[in-house]
Enzyme design. Sequence first.
Site, mmCIF file in Angstrom:
data_model
loop_
_atom_site.group_PDB
_atom_site.id
_atom_site.type_symbol
_atom_site.label_atom_id
_atom_site.label_comp_id
_atom_site.label_asym_id
_atom_site.label_seq_id
_atom_site.Cartn_x
_atom_site.Cartn_y
_atom_site.Cartn_z
ATOM 1 N N THR A 1 0.993 -1.164 -0.118
ATOM 2 C CA THR A 1 -0.091 0.008 0.042
ATOM 3 C C THR A 1 0.993 1.253 -0.126
ATOM 4 O O THR A 1 1.237 1.666 -1.178
ATOM 5 C CB THR A 1 -1.030 -0.044 1.232
ATOM 6 O OG1 THR A 1 -0.367 -0.320 2.285
ATOM 7 C CG2 THR A 1 -2.174 -1.109 1.049
ATOM 8 N N LYS B 1 4.245 -6.888 3.847
ATOM 9 C CA LYS B 1 3.976 -5.577 3.546
ATOM 10 C C LYS B 1 3.674 -4.616 4.814
ATOM 11 O O LYS B 1 3.210 -5.311 5.892
ATOM 12 C CB LYS B 1 2.562 -5.306 2.646
ATOM 13 C CG LYS B 1 1.443 -5.751 3.170
ATOM 14 C CD LYS B 1 0.843 -4.781 4.054
ATOM 15 C CE LYS B 1 0.554 -3.311 3.260
ATOM 16 N NZ LYS B 1 -0.097 -2.433 4.448
ATOM 17 N N THR C 1 -0.664 -1.806 9.888
ATOM 18 C CA THR C 1 -1.089 -2.439 8.778
ATOM 19 C C THR C 1 -0.133 -3.422 8.331
ATOM 20 O O THR C 1 0.641 -3.122 7.654
ATOM 21 C CB THR C 1 -1.653 -1.348 7.993
ATOM 22 O OG1 THR C 1 -2.530 -0.657 8.592
ATOM 23 C CG2 THR C 1 -2.468 -1.953 6.721
ATOM 24 N N GLU D 1 6.737 4.929 6.993
ATOM 25 C CA GLU D 1 6.177 6.019 6.416
ATOM 26 C C GLU D 1 6.719 7.218 6.759
ATOM 27 O O GLU D 1 6.817 7.699 7.804
ATOM 28 C CB GLU D 1 4.657 5.981 6.689
ATOM 29 C CG GLU D 1 3.738 5.033 6.111
ATOM 30 C CD GLU D 1 2.373 5.062 6.467
ATOM 31 O OE1 GLU D 1 1.477 4.556 5.596
ATOM 32 O OE2 GLU D 1 1.912 5.785 7.305
ATOM 33 N N ASN E 1 -0.028 10.288 5.591
ATOM 34 C CA ASN E 1 -1.258 9.941 6.535
ATOM 35 C C ASN E 1 -2.243 10.981 6.342
ATOM 36 O O ASN E 1 -3.526 10.461 6.334
ATOM 37 C CB ASN E 1 -0.989 9.672 7.573
ATOM 38 C CG ASN E 1 -0.306 8.320 7.950
ATOM 39 O OD1 ASN E 1 -1.120 7.197 7.912
ATOM 40 N ND2 ASN E 1 0.970 8.258 7.934
#
Length: 394
Positions: A145, A171, A182, A266, A389
Amino acid sequence: MLSIPKGFKFSCVNSGLRYKNRHDLTLILSDTPAVGAGVFTKNKFQAAPVTVCKETLKNSTCVRGALINAGQANACTGEEGIADCRKTLELVAKGLNIKPSELLPASTGVIGPRFDMDKWELAAPRLVESIGEANPVQAAKAIMTTDKFPKLAWQSVESGTGTAKVLGLSKGAGMICPDMATLLGFIICDAEVDPVWWQEALKRCIDKSFNCITVDGDTSTNDTILAFANGASDFKADSDATRQALEAALLDVCQSLSYMIIQDAEGGTKVMSISVSGALSDNDANLMARAVGNSPLVKTALFGEDPNWGRIVAAAGRSGAEFNPENLTLRFGKITVFEKGKPVEGDMDALLEPIMRKQDIEVIITLGDGDGKASLLASDFSKEYITINADYRS
């Protein structure tokens, strides 16, 4: 060189569920029935695929593979979402001429929206027709993602009877702070294993890998790690020695994938390795490591390459761990910055400047109160984390 366990095939297609012009639907399939095992999120809101997976494995550990989609989590979708999940398994299983219960589902992406089942109807036959045409790298890319790169790791282990191969792909980049974030992971192996031992070994390895990382302190509705062992090689995990060797290989794969998740956090630029020892208990050590690793103040200082040890000591103090502050020692790598309740004298900023410029930074806390210990990998926080985000659903 990438080593693929015997008897496994991959398929990837673009379903258009959320993404355009990329693969987002993946099938990992064993040629023969395999022993399945799984570890899942502890979030109270458990996604439909988690619910279905757990129910399937409770009834039987004999499975054929995993069906994975990226872009939509199928979480918080009620009984309709569970029905949609089961329908996707039926669509693919029919084409494979197997039972739907032989496939384990996994989803990642936006929470809330239901599947567009018309798109699944169109994609399922293409996914079945292309089985064996994809490779593990393509599969790892298809489950991404916000990840920047595909994550794969592999190991092999030998015994007197043969060689077993272990391959993992995962992932995860944000919403990461397991107790099982996640985060999705899939491990395939061609050894012959006992189902009970395989589940126990997977759980032990996850506790030492995926459950020892944090990006942002959030855990997801969808966290899933699935492991399949089909016995296609001559390696049999039927003795203490062979089981220990196979579990060591499994742990290596899990820890390698875990490191990559933090490396790819991220907006992340740093990997902070936190170790706490000398605590009254392992739980106290874990509380302290997580307080430091999840602290926004520590993370932003890390991004700014600022050795602000005061933020680490403060996080340790509010962690809820029982300890004597006078016994705490803090080091960055080999350089001690705080001990016996006060800072070490010297120009610490100058000494630590080269350490803080590195990608991998060691934060070592010793307490001198007991035998408890814990370790954790954590990322920093950058401006890009906020951007990613803030725009996630755009």
